[in-house]
Design an enzyme around this catalytic site. Structure first.
Site, PDB file in Angstrom:
ATOM      1  N   SER A  86     -16.960  17.561   1.652  1.00  0.00           N
ATOM      2  CA  SER A  86     -16.197  17.561   2.897  1.00  0.00           C
ATOM      3  C   SER A  86     -16.948  18.137   4.096  1.00  0.00           C
ATOM      4  O   SER A  86     -17.719  19.086   3.985  1.00  0.00           O
ATOM      5  CB  SER A  86     -14.933  18.381   2.690  1.00  0.00           C
ATOM      6  OG  SER A  86     -14.339  18.641   3.940  1.00  0.00           O
TER       7      SER A  86
ATOM      8  N   GLY B 296      -0.733   4.472   0.138  1.00  0.00           N
ATOM      9  CA  GLY B 296      -1.529   5.626   0.566  1.00  0.00           C
ATOM     10  C   GLY B 296      -0.700   6.411   1.570  1.00  0.00           C
ATOM     11  O   GLY B 296       0.524   6.197   1.705  1.00  0.00           O
ATOM     12  N   LEU B 297      -1.352   7.291   2.308  1.00  0.00           N
ATOM     13  CA  LEU B 297      -0.582   8.095   3.251  1.00  0.00           C
ATOM     14  C   LEU B 297       0.154   7.239   4.254  1.00  0.00           C
ATOM     15  O   LEU B 297       1.315   7.496   4.584  1.00  0.00           O
ATOM     16  CB  LEU B 297      -1.501   9.099   3.941  1.00  0.00           C
ATOM     17  CG  LEU B 297      -1.883  10.263   3.034  1.00  0.00           C
ATOM     18  CD1 LEU B 297      -2.942  11.124   3.671  1.00  0.00           C
ATOM     19  CD2 LEU B 297      -0.643  11.099   2.700  1.00  0.00           C
ATOM     20  N   ALA B 298      -0.516   6.184   4.740  1.00  0.00           N
ATOM     21  CA  ALA B 298       0.133   5.328   5.737  1.00  0.00           C
ATOM     22  C   ALA B 298       1.305   4.581   5.110  1.00  0.00           C
ATOM     23  O   ALA B 298       2.427   4.601   5.634  1.00  0.00           O
ATOM     24  CB  ALA B 298      -0.880   4.358   6.334  1.00  0.00           C
ATOM     25  N   GLY B 299       1.070   3.922   3.975  1.00  0.00           N
ATOM     26  CA  GLY B 299       2.108   3.081   3.367  1.00  0.00           C
ATOM     27  C   GLY B 299       3.265   3.889   2.811  1.00  0.00           C
ATOM     28  O   GLY B 299       4.431   3.530   3.003  1.00  0.00           O
TER      29      GLY B 299
ATOM     30  N   GLU C 278      -5.845   3.088   7.848  1.00  0.00           N
ATOM     31  CA  GLU C 278      -7.247   2.672   7.985  1.00  0.00           C
ATOM     32  C   GLU C 278      -7.384   1.152   8.095  1.00  0.00           C
ATOM     33  O   GLU C 278      -8.408   0.645   8.563  1.00  0.00           O
ATOM     34  CB  GLU C 278      -8.063   3.220   6.798  1.00  0.00           C
ATOM     35  CG  GLU C 278      -9.562   3.117   7.032  1.00  0.00           C
ATOM     36  CD  GLU C 278     -10.407   3.773   5.951  1.00  0.00           C
ATOM     37  OE1 GLU C 278      -9.903   4.625   5.204  1.00  0.00           O
ATOM     38  OE2 GLU C 278     -11.600   3.411   5.853  1.00  0.00           O
TER      39      GLU C 278
ATOM     40  N   GLY D  47       0.832  -1.205   0.000  1.00  0.00           N
ATOM     41  CA  GLY D  47       0.000   0.000   0.000  1.00  0.00           C
ATOM     42  C   GLY D  47       0.859   1.244   0.000  1.00  0.00           C
ATOM     43  O   GLY D  47       1.889   1.313   0.696  1.00  0.00           O
TER      44      GLY D  47
ATOM     45  N   LEU E  61      -6.251  11.046   8.367  1.00  0.00           N
ATOM     46  CA  LEU E  61      -4.975  11.446   7.769  1.00  0.00           C
ATOM     47  C   LEU E  61      -3.933  11.566   8.873  1.00  0.00           C
ATOM     48  O   LEU E  61      -2.782  11.152   8.729  1.00  0.00           O
ATOM     49  CB  LEU E  61      -5.129  12.770   7.019  1.00  0.00           C
ATOM     50  CG  LEU E  61      -6.192  12.798   5.901  1.00  0.00           C
ATOM     51  CD1 LEU E  61      -6.182  14.150   5.198  1.00  0.00           C
ATOM     52  CD2 LEU E  61      -5.959  11.689   4.896  1.00  0.00           C
TER      53      LEU E  61
ATOM     54  N   ARG F  26     -19.899  13.223  13.263  1.00  0.00           N
ATOM     55  CA  ARG F  26     -20.537  12.663  12.081  1.00  0.00           C
ATOM     56  C   ARG F  26     -21.656  11.673  12.389  1.00  0.00           C
ATOM     57  O   ARG F  26     -22.660  11.628  11.676  1.00  0.00           O
ATOM     58  CB  ARG F  26     -19.480  11.935  11.250  1.00  0.00           C
ATOM     59  CG  ARG F  26     -18.517  12.909  10.667  1.00  0.00           C
ATOM     60  CD  ARG F  26     -17.370  12.210  10.031  1.00  0.00           C
ATOM     61  NE  ARG F  26     -16.497  13.232   9.468  1.00  0.00           N
ATOM     62  CZ  ARG F  26     -15.439  12.982   8.747  1.00  0.00           C
ATOM     63  NH1 ARG F  26     -15.073  11.731   8.512  1.00  0.00           N
ATOM     64  NH2 ARG F  26     -14.718  13.953   8.262  1.00  0.00           N
TER      65      ARG F  26
HETATM   66  C1  LIG Z   1     -13.822  11.052  -0.144  1.00  0.00           C
HETATM   67  C2  LIG Z   1     -13.037  10.936   1.134  1.00  0.00           C
HETATM   68  C3  LIG Z   1     -12.583  12.074   1.783  1.00  0.00           C
HETATM   69  C4  LIG Z   1     -11.856  11.977   2.951  1.00  0.00           C
HETATM   70  N1  LIG Z   1     -11.422  13.115   3.571  1.00  0.00           N
HETATM   71  C5  LIG Z   1     -10.678  13.016   4.695  1.00  0.00           C
HETATM   72  C6  LIG Z   1     -10.186  14.178   5.335  1.00  0.00           C
HETATM   73  O1  LIG Z   1     -10.399  15.289   4.894  1.00  0.00           O
HETATM   74  N2  LIG Z   1      -9.444  14.020   6.464  1.00  0.00           N
HETATM   75  C7  LIG Z   1      -9.161  12.794   6.986  1.00  0.00           C
HETATM   76  O2  LIG Z   1      -8.477  12.709   7.995  1.00  0.00           O
HETATM   77  N3  LIG Z   1      -9.603  11.682   6.370  1.00  0.00           N
HETATM   78  C8  LIG Z   1     -10.352  11.745   5.247  1.00  0.00           C
HETATM   79  N4  LIG Z   1     -10.802  10.612   4.651  1.00  0.00           N
HETATM   80  C9  LIG Z   1     -10.333   9.306   5.135  1.00  0.00           C
HETATM   81  C10 LIG Z   1      -8.906   9.074   4.619  1.00  0.00           C
HETATM   82  O3  LIG Z   1      -8.795   9.561   3.303  1.00  0.00           O
HETATM   83  C11 LIG Z   1      -8.511   7.606   4.603  1.00  0.00           C
HETATM   84  O4  LIG Z   1      -8.855   6.986   5.801  1.00  0.00           O
HETATM   85  C12 LIG Z   1      -7.005   7.483   4.421  1.00  0.00           C
HETATM   86  O5  LIG Z   1      -6.573   8.206   3.290  1.00  0.00           O
HETATM   87  C13 LIG Z   1      -6.592   6.038   4.293  1.00  0.00           C
HETATM   88  O6  LIG Z   1      -5.208   6.006   4.052  1.00  0.00           O
HETATM   89  P1  LIG Z   1      -4.434   4.640   4.005  1.00  0.00           P
HETATM   90  O7  LIG Z   1      -3.027   4.963   3.682  1.00  0.00           O
HETATM   91  O8  LIG Z   1      -4.718   3.867   5.240  1.00  0.00           O
HETATM   92  O9  LIG Z   1      -5.116   3.833   2.800  1.00  0.00           O
HETATM   93  P2  LIG Z   1      -5.336   4.191   1.248  1.00  0.00           P
HETATM   94  O10 LIG Z   1      -5.029   5.589   0.900  1.00  0.00           O
HETATM   95  O11 LIG Z   1      -6.698   3.651   0.920  1.00  0.00           O
HETATM   96  O12 LIG Z   1      -4.256   3.325   0.525  1.00  0.00           O
HETATM   97  C14 LIG Z   1      -4.379   1.940   0.368  1.00  0.00           C
HETATM   98  C15 LIG Z   1      -3.206   1.472  -0.446  1.00  0.00           C
HETATM   99  O13 LIG Z   1      -3.152   0.069  -0.391  1.00  0.00           O
HETATM  100  C16 LIG Z   1      -3.034  -0.469  -1.686  1.00  0.00           C
HETATM  101  N5  LIG Z   1      -3.683  -1.782  -1.631  1.00  0.00           N
HETATM  102  C17 LIG Z   1      -4.846  -2.121  -1.055  1.00  0.00           C
HETATM  103  N6  LIG Z   1      -5.066  -3.428  -1.158  1.00  0.00           N
HETATM  104  C18 LIG Z   1      -3.991  -3.921  -1.796  1.00  0.00           C
HETATM  105  C19 LIG Z   1      -3.623  -5.209  -2.202  1.00  0.00           C
HETATM  106  N7  LIG Z   1      -4.396  -6.276  -1.959  1.00  0.00           N
HETATM  107  N8  LIG Z   1      -2.453  -5.356  -2.877  1.00  0.00           N
HETATM  108  C20 LIG Z   1      -1.655  -4.294  -3.147  1.00  0.00           C
HETATM  109  N9  LIG Z   1      -1.947  -3.065  -2.767  1.00  0.00           N
HETATM  110  C21 LIG Z   1      -3.105  -2.891  -2.102  1.00  0.00           C
HETATM  111  C22 LIG Z   1      -3.680   0.540  -2.609  1.00  0.00           C
HETATM  112  O14 LIG Z   1      -3.146   0.393  -3.894  1.00  0.00           O
HETATM  113  C23 LIG Z   1      -3.266   1.843  -1.925  1.00  0.00           C
HETATM  114  O15 LIG Z   1      -1.974   2.179  -2.329  1.00  0.00           O
HETATM  115  C24 LIG Z   1     -11.562  10.709   3.485  1.00  0.00           C
HETATM  116  C25 LIG Z   1     -12.030   9.565   2.847  1.00  0.00           C
HETATM  117  C26 LIG Z   1     -12.791   9.676   1.692  1.00  0.00           C
HETATM  118  C27 LIG Z   1     -13.352   8.432   1.091  1.00  0.00           C
END
Ligand SMILES: Cc1cc2nc3c(=O)[nH]c(=O)nc-3n(C[C@H](O)[C@H](O)[C@H](O)COP(=O)(O)OP(=O)(O)OC[C@H]3O[C@@H](n4cnc5c(N)ncnc54)[C@H](O)[C@@H]3O)c2cc1C
Length: 637
Positions: A284, A42-45, A425, A40, A441, A330
Site C-alpha cells: 500500500s 464490489g464497493l460500487a455495486g 472503476e 457487480g 474507494l 503515484r
Molecule cells: C491491491 C489493490 C489495493 C487497492 N487499494 C486501494 C486503497 O487503499 N484505496 C483506494 O481508494 N483504492 C484502492 N484500490 C483500488 C480499488 O480497490 C478499486 O478501484 C475498487 O475496489 C473497485 O471497486 P468496484 O466496485 O468498482 O469494482 P470491484 O471491486 O472490482 O468489483 C467488480 C464486481 O463486478 C463483478 N463482475 C465483473 N465483471 C462481471 C461480469 N461480466 N459478470 C458478473 N459480474 C461481474 C465482480 O464479480 C465484482 O463483484 C486498490 C486496488 C488494488 C488492486
C-alpha cells in the site's frame, strides 16, 4: 453524436444540491414497480444495490463470485479519503477538489470532482454507522494518515485492510436487503451481453458458471459496477478474475469508451520474481508515510542495504520534490523509480527495484507502532519474499494497478445508452489522467451510496417503458450472439492455451503501452495486437464444454475481449500526443523529465465509439472547462 455531460449550471458548490432538487422523484409506492439490474458486488455495486433496495426498488444483483464478499474491492489496503479535517491541518472540500483535479493532471470534469469531494464525508459517516472499524486515535476520534498528492492527512483506514472492512459494511447492507427479498441475488453469473431494446438498456445475458446455462435478466435499467481492466496487461495488482467483458460488450452495443489509455502504474509493488508469475502484489501507498525510498548512489552497487552508509544513499524523491518528498503522486513516483532503474541504480536480483526503508521510522517510533499501522502488509511482504521488512528495506517496483478509463458517463453516471449506468472503476470519471491514492474507494462508494440512487430515480420518473418480454427480438438476438460466440471459441480447438495468449498480450502492452509510450512503440503495439488477435481466433484451445463449469471457457472469452480493448488502449495512447498523469508519451516531457501536457489540443475526454468489427472506432470529444482550478504545470517540488 454530441456528448452532453449534463453538468448543471450555477456555482460549483451549489450544482449538486440544485440538481438534486430539480430532478424528478419516484413516489415511494411507484418504486416497487421498477426493477434495476446491478452487475457487480464490489464497493460500487454492493452499495448501489443496497441503497436502491432500501429506497424500495426491486433489485437484481449478480456477480461471478460465489459470494458478494469476494469482489476485488476486498483487496484494497490503504484507505479512503474524505476532508473531515479532524486534525485541523487545513483540509476542506475545496482542497480535496483542488488536489484531485490537479492530481488527475487536469483531465477530469470539475463538477464531478467537486461533488465527489462534497459527498465523501457522508461516505465515512455511513461506513462508521455500519460498524466499519476505522483506525482511531487515542481520544477515540477517527484517525487519518496521508497519501500521495496531498499535504494534509485525510485518509481514513482500517489497518491495511480498508477495502475488506468497507466491503463487509456494504455487504451487510446488501445482505439485509437480500433477506427482505428486495434484492434477488445471483452468484456465479457472468454477464456476457447487455440487452438494448428500443434504444434503452433493459437487461443482460449472463452465463450460469456452474451449469453453463445462458440466462436473461430483464428490468428497467442496468447498472454496471464491474471494476477495472488493468489485467489487460496480464501482470497487475488486480484480482486475477478482474476483466473488461461487461463494459466491453456494452461498448460493442454502442456505449462510448472514454480515455482507455489512462492507466495507473502504482509505485510500490513487490517486484516480479520470475516468468511464471500470474499476478503482482501491491504494498500500500500508505507505507510511503513512514517508509523512505532510496537507491544506492553508486550504479550496480550489490552491497547489502545495511552496509550502505547514509551518505552513499540517494533518497531521490526527497531530493527532487522537497515539499511532497516520498508522498508525491503515484505517476510521479512510478516514473522516477523506473528512471532510477533505467539509469542503472536498481537493486535486487533483477535490478528492477528500489528500496522502501522503515529503519528511520522504527528508530523514531517503535517496531510495535509500525506493526500496529502496517503489520499485515509487512507479514504479506515477508510471506512472499522471505525477507523481514522490519530488518531490511522492502524492494519495490511499479506495476499496473488501476484504470482511470472506462465507459463514458454523464454527470448522472449514465452512459450514452439510455438506462445504462456505470459506476465505480468501470466508468471513466472522476480521476482524470491519474488517480490519487484512496480515491477509488471514495468514488465507488460515493457513486453507489450517494449519487446513483438520486440520478436513476430521475431517469425512471421521466422515461416511458414498453414491456420487454423474453420473446422480444432484442433478447433473442443478444442470447443468440452470446451462444454463437461461445460455440465459436469451443470449435477452434487450436494448440495454445487462452493464458498463453493473455501473457503474449501482456508483454506487448507492458513493453509498448506501459510506463513510457512513444510513436514507434504504439504503432508496433497496434500491429502486434491485431496479429495476436487473429492468431487467437485460429489457434486457441478451449477445453471442456459449454454445458458445465468451465474456467477455461470463462478465461478465453475475457481474453478475447482484452485483445480488442488492448488495441483501443494503444490507439487512444497514440492519438493523445501529450503526456499527462498515467499517460507518458516520451516525446512530450519537460527538461526535468516531467509530463508535458498540451492543453490547447488535448483538454478533452476522448470517447470512442465502436464502428463495427474490423473498422476503425470513431473518436468523440467532450471538451473540458476549468473554471475553478486553472491548469498549470503540475509541481510537487
Ligand atoms: C491491491 C489493490 C489495493 C487497492 N487499494 C486501494 C486503497 O487503499 N484505496 C483506494 O481508494 N483504492 C484502492 N484500490 C483500488 C480499488 O480497490 C478499486 O478501484 C475498487 O475496489 C473497485 O471497486 P468496484 O466496485 O468498482 O469494482 P470491484 O471491486 O472490482 O468489483 C467488480 C464486481 O463486478 C463483478 N463482475 C465483473 N465483471 C462481471 C461480469 N461480466 N459478470 C458478473 N459480474 C461481474 C465482480 O464479480 C465484482 O463483484 C486498490 C486496488 C488494488 C488492486
Amino acid at each position: 453524436m454530441t456528448l452532453d455531460a449534463k453538468i448543471p449550471s450555477g456555482p460549483i458548490e451549489k450544482k449538486w444540491d440544485a440538481h438534486r432538487f430539480n430532478m424528478k422523484l419516484v413516489n415511494p409506492a411507484n418504486k416497487r414497480k421498477y426493477t434495476i439490474i446491478v452487475v457487480g458486488t464490489g464497493l460500487a455495486g454492493a452499495s448501489a444495490a443496497a441503497s436502491l433496495a432500501e429506497l424500495g426498488y426491486n433489485v437484481i444483483s449478480l456477480c461471478y463470485h460465489e459470494s458478494p464478499r469476494r469482489a476485488h474491492s476486498i483487496a484494497a489496503q490503504g484507505g479512503i479519503n474524505a476532508p473531515k479535517n479532524y486534525t485541523n491541518d487545513g483540509d476542506s472540500v475545496y482542497r480535496l477538489f483542488y488536489d484531485t483535479v490537479k492530481g488527475g493532471d487536469y483531465r477530469a470534469r470539475e463538477a464531478n470532482v467537486y461533488r465527489l469531494a462534497q459527498v465523501s464525508g457522508n461516505v465515512i459517516d455511513q461506513c462508521v454507522a455500519q460498524g466499519v472499524p476505522f483506525g482511531r486515535e487515542y481520544g477515540g476520534m477517527l484517525d487519518n494518515r496521508s497519501f500521495g498528492g496531498a499535504q494534509v492527512s485525510r485518509t481514513f483506514y482500517a489497518r491495511g485492510q480498508t477495502g475488506q472492512q468497507l466491503l463487509l459494511g456494504a455487504y451487510s447492507a446488501l445482505a439485509r436487503q437480500i433477506n427482505t427479498g428486495k434484492v434477488k441475488y445471483y452468484a456465479r453469473r457472468d454477464m456476457l451481453d447487455v440487452i438494448i431494446a428500443d434504444g434503452q438498456a433493459r437487461g443482460i445475458v449472463a452465463r450460469n458458471l456452474v451449469t453453463g446455462e445462458l440466462e436473461t435478466y430483464l428490468g428497467n435499467a442496468v447498472v454496471l459496477a464491474t471494476g477495472g481492466y488493468g489485467n489487460v496487461f496480464y501482470l497487475s495488482t488486480n484480482a486475477k478474475a478482474s476483466n473488461a467483458t461487461a463494459i466491453w460488450r456494452a461498448y460493442k452495443r454502442g456505449a462510448l469508451f472514454a480515455n482507455p489509455c489512462f492507466t495507473q502504474i502504482h509505485p510500490t509493488c513487490i517486484p516480479q520474481a520470475g516468468d511464471f508469475q500470474s499476478k503482482l502484489t501491491l504494498m500500500s501507498e500508505s507505507l510511503r508515510n513512514d517508509g523512505r525510498i532510496w537507491v544506492p548512489k553508486k550504479k550496480g552497487d550489490t552491497r547489502n542495504p545495511a552496509d550502505i552508509p547514509e551518505d552513499e544513499r540517494d533518497y531521490y524523491l526527497e531530493r527532487l520534490y522537497p515539499s511532497f518528498g516520498n508522498l508525491v503522486p503515484r505517476d510521479v513516483a512510478s516514473r522516477r523509480a523506473k528512471d532510477m532503474c533505467d539509469k542503472g541504480y536498481g537493486v535486487g536480483p533483477t535490478k528492477l527495484a528500489v528500496y522502501l526503508d522503515f529503519a528511520d521510522a522504527i528508530k523514531r517510533t517503535s517496531k510495535e507502532s509500525i506493526a500496529e499501522k502496517y503489520g499485515n502488509l509487512f507479514d504479506m511482504y515477508h510471506e512472499i519474499t522471505a525477507e523481514d521488512p522490519y530488518k531490511t528495506p522492502m524492494r519495490i517496483y511499479p506495476a499496473v494497478h488501476y484504470t482511470m478509463g472506462g465507459l463514458w458517463v454523464d454527470y448522472n453516471l449514465m452512459s450514452n445508452v439510455p438506462g445504462l449506468y456505470v459506476i465505480g472503476e468501470a466508468n471513466f470519471s472522476d480521476h482524470g489522467a491519474n488517480r490519487l491514492g484512496a480515491s477509488a474507494l471514495m468514488q465507488g462508494l460515493a457513486d453507489g451510496y450517494f449519487i446513483l440512487p438520486y440520478t436513476i430515480g430521475d431517469y425512471l420518473a421521466t422515461t416511458q417503458f414498453k414491456a420487454v418480454p423474453d420473446a422480444h427480438p432484442a433478447v433473442a438476438e443478444a442470447r443468440g450472439a452470446t451462444q454463437d460466440r461461445i460455440a465459436r471459441l469451443l470449435a477452434i480447438k487450436g494448440k495454445r492455451t487462452p493464458d498463453d495468449f493473455h501473457k503474449a498480450l501482456g508483454q506487448i502492452m507492458w513493453n509498448n503501452v506501459g510506463m513510457g509510450r512513444n510513436e514507434k512503440g504504439l504503432q508496433e503495439a497496434m500491429k502486434q495486437i491485431a496479429a495476436l488477435r487473429e492468431e487467437f481466433w485460429k489457434d486457441v484451445n478451449v477445453v471442456g464444454t459449454a454445458g458445465d463449469l468451465n474456467a477455461e471457457l470463462e478465461r478465453a472469452g475475457r481474453i478475447a475481449d482484452f485483445l480488442e480493448l488492448g488495441e483501443l488502449l494503444a490507439r487512444d495512447a497514440h492519438y493523445r500526443e501529450e503526456s499527462c498523469g498515467g499517460h507518458f508519451r516520451e516525446e512530450h516531457q519537460t527538461d526535468e523529465g516531467e509530463a508535458q501536457r498540451n492543453d490547447k489540443k488535448f483538454s478533452y475526454v476522448a470517447a470512442w465509439e465502436h464502428a463495427g468489427d474490423g473498422k476503425e472506432p470513431k473518436l468523440h470529444k467532450e471538451q473540458l472547462e476549468f473554471e475553478y482550478v486553472k491548469p498549470s504545470q503540475r509541481s510537487y517540488k
